[in-house]
Structures are given as structure tokens and as C-alpha cells.
Design an enzyme around this catalytic site. Structure first.
Site, PDB file in Angstrom:
ATOM      1  N   CYS A 230       0.809  -1.223   0.000  1.00 13.98           N
ATOM      2  CA  CYS A 230       0.000   0.000   0.000  1.00 13.98           C
ATOM      3  C   CYS A 230       0.839   1.268   0.000  1.00 13.98           C
ATOM      4  O   CYS A 230       0.546   2.220  -0.741  1.00 13.98           O
ATOM      5  CB  CYS A 230      -0.956  -0.006   1.189  1.00 13.98           C
ATOM      6  SG  CYS A 230      -0.177  -0.431   2.765  1.00 13.98           S
TER       7      CYS A 230
ATOM      8  N   HIS B 267      -3.045   6.572   4.218  1.00 14.00           N
ATOM      9  CA  HIS B 267      -1.602   6.625   4.471  1.00 14.00           C
ATOM     10  C   HIS B 267      -1.046   7.956   3.983  1.00 14.00           C
ATOM     11  O   HIS B 267      -1.423   8.456   2.918  1.00 14.00           O
ATOM     12  CB  HIS B 267      -0.881   5.504   3.718  1.00 14.00           C
ATOM     13  CG  HIS B 267      -1.071   4.134   4.301  1.00 14.00           C
ATOM     14  ND1 HIS B 267      -1.794   3.878   5.438  1.00 14.00           N
ATOM     15  CD2 HIS B 267      -0.596   2.924   3.868  1.00 14.00           C
ATOM     16  CE1 HIS B 267      -1.765   2.593   5.695  1.00 14.00           C
ATOM     17  NE2 HIS B 267      -1.054   1.988   4.757  1.00 14.00           N
TER      18      HIS B 267
END
Length: 342
Positions: free
Chosen positions: A132, A244
Site C-alpha cells: 500500500c 496513508h
């Protein structure tokens, strides 16, 4: 004519997002199967906001013959068992685990960055989805690398608890609640308290002192973007549920002004530049949740190195960092190779 698609792991965070995104992007489907372990067999899951629901089937008993694409979000151990079976049956596997990412016979794909690498998928009939934190970073690096040739990347990540799955999200919620009512906030999923704290440790430690998450960012960036790029990463878990963030510093072979970098990023596929240099003129994780784009802000020149830039990068890790990228790979595979959809 559309595709027969399997979503394996459809009851987890990433699997549910895969279903949502297939619906949102109106992926051309002739048939859809949702698989999970025997624990979830018979449960129903929603297909985005279409109103359609699908019963979960047991992956152990599923016959993949005649299916076109399988989106896997079931972890490395289960993938090791089922991916070869699906691939051998003629169903192309797009795998979200780390199992195949560094396999030289398996392409590791971010469609905005290295779409041509998908041509290698026939070697094993498997395509890997990157980590990710890597996925969003290479989307942002690609236009800069094409323009000025990146030599070195220094990145510090601020990774949400959803990257650790449902248990990570539950732990942040429970610890936060316990602290507010004066109870203990004992860590279970994480190595230290995550509520109101940051933890510079994601995945296991390696002999050189780095963590496996940091190693993934190094080797995956090289495989996707350019093997000559040097990368050093510090990966940190933060008390954010989804999204994130990354502080990225790049050193390039050629000069590239902040203004030119902003222009390139503004025009690049998959990127949304939000960089107003004023209070609130940047994107934070809360604002990226549920969005497709990789957001870039705070673009500026780094005066400590020659041809250096610094910027801030934010993305929904369940989407671009996992489910969205997998669906985009499926779209690319369909366009370039399977070509069944009208």
C-alpha cells in the site's frame, strides 16, 4: 460480453472495497463470485450501492474453471494454496498479498507507472499488487522520474491502522475509548499503545535494523519504477483509521523546479495536486478516504542537495494502496489481453 470475476477474501476490509470499486467503476461483469473461508460461508455482502447482494462461497470448494479474473485479498498463506490452482484453471489471479511481488516471473503493476509490464503475466497467469505505501509513492514519483531521473528517495510514512486489518482498527477504537474513561489501553495487535501515539515499527525486523515494510518499499519501488533508484524508508504506524501519508524527499540527476514539478504532477494520471501554500491548502488522510486519487501537496525545493525536491503524499490505502489498484490492473488486463468486454 463481460468478464466472470472472483473476489476472494470478500468479507475483509480490502475485499469489500474491491466489491465497492467494481460497482463504482461499472466493471463489465457477466458473473461475480465472492469467496472466503468456511467461517463466512453463507454470509451476504453488498455489491457497492447497486442494491445487489452476493452469498459468500467457501473458497475450498470453488471450481475456478471458466472464470476470467480472480482478485485475491486472502493473505500469503491462503494465496500460496489457491493462486496456483486458479491460475492453472485459466483464471488470472491479481494478488494483493506479498507472496509473488518479488517473483521475477510475476509482474508487479501500478497501471499509471508500468502498464507494459503486464505483458509478462502469462508466465504464471498471476499479477502482483504492490504494498500500500509503495503504490501511492510510485504514482507520485513517476512523472518526476520521467522528467528529471530520480537517483535517491528518502521517505517517512505515516500509515493508518487499517493497513493492519480490522483488528488494527478495532484496537485503535477500543484503546481510545478506554483512555477517555480511565481504563487500561493494553496493546494486542500492535507492539505498543497506538491510541494517541505513533509506532516506528511495521512488520518484522530484519538483520540490518530495517523492518520488512521498509524493505518492501525499497525493492518494490525498484521493480516498478527503476532498479537504479536508491530508496531509504522509515515506516510508522499512526492513530488514523484510513489513509496513508508520506513525507517524500527526492534527489534527481537533472534540475527540476518546484513550479515545473507542480505542473507535471497536476497533469499526471492518478494524481490530484492540492498545493495552495496557505492554511489548509494541503490534503490530510481524512479528506482522501473513499477517493480514487493519490494526493500531492507541499511541493518545494530541497536546498540541502543538488536537484532536490520535497513533497507530501496522501492516499486511501484501502483503495489505491490495495483494492483500487487491483481493479485497475483487471481493467488493464481486459483492455490489453482478454478483450472480452464490448
Amino acid at each position: 460480453m463481460g468478464y466472470r470475476v472472483v473476489v476472494a477474501g470478500g468479507t475483509g476490509n480490502v475485499g469489500r472495497e474491491m466489491l465497492n470499486i467494481l460497482a463504482e467503476r461499472e466493471f463489465p461483469l457477466d458473473d461475480l463470485a465472492v469467496l472466503a473461508s468456511s467461517r463466512s460461508q453463507g454470509d451476504e455482502v453488498e455489491f457497492g450501492e447497486t442494491g445487489r447482494r452476493y452469498k459468500v462461497q467457501n473458497i475450498e470448494h470453488f471450481d475456478p474453471k471458466g472464470w476470467d479474473i480472480a482478485l485475491f485479498a486472502i493473505g500469503s498463506e491462503a494465496t500460496k494454496i489457491y493462486a496456483p490452482k486458479f491460475a492453472a484453471a485459466g483464471c488470472t489471479v491479481i494478488d494483493n498479498s506479498s507472496l509473488y511481488r518479488m517473483d521475477p516471473d510475476v509482474p508487479l503493476i501500478v497501471p499509471e507507472v508500468n502498464p507494459d509490464a503486464i505483458n509478462l503475466y502469462t508466465r504464471k497467469n498471476i499479477i502482483a499488487n504492490p504494498n500500500c505505501s509503495t503504490a501511492q509513492m510510485v504514482v507520485a514519483l513517476k512523472p518526476l522520474h520521467d522528467a528529471a531521473k530520480i537517483k535517491r528517495v528518502v521517505v517517512a510514512t505515516y500509515q493508518s491502522v487499517s493497513g493492519a486489518g480490522k483488528n488494527g482498527m478495532d484496537e485503535l477504537f477500543e484503546q481510545s475509548r478506554n483512555i477517555f474513561v480511565g481504563e487500561q489501553a493494553e496493546p494486542k495487535k500492535f507492539t505498543k499503545q497506538i491510541a494517541f501515539n505513533v509506532i516506528p515499527h511495521i512488520d518484522s525486523f530484519l538483520d540490518d535494523g530495517s523492518t520488512k515494510e521498509e524493505w518492501k518499499m525499497v525493492v518494490e519501488t525498484k521493480k516498478i519504477l527503476d532498479p537504479k533508484v536508491k530508496v531509504v524508508a522509515t515506516c510508522v504506524r499512526v492513530p488514523v483509521f484510513v489513509g496513508h501519508s508520506e513525507a517524500i524527499y527526492v534527489e534527481m540527476e537533472n534540475e527540476l523546479s518546484a513550479e515545473d514539478a507542480q505542473r507535471l504532477l497536476r497533469e499526471a494520471p492518478g494524481i490530484m495536486l492540492v498545493d495552495k501554500r496557505e492554511d489548509g491548502g494541503y490534503v490530510t488522510p481524512i479528506e482522501c478516504v473513499g477517493e480514487f486519487a493519490t494526493y500531492v501537496s507541499r511541493v518545494r525545493e530541497d536546498p540541502t542537495v543538488e536537484n532536490g525536491l520535497a513533497f507530501w503524499c496522501v492516499s486511501d490505502n484501502l483503495r489505491k494502496g490495495a483494492a483500487l489498484n487491483a481493479v485497475q490492473i483487471a481493467e488493464l488486463l481486459g483492455r490489453r489481453h482478454l478483450q472480452k468486454a464490448a
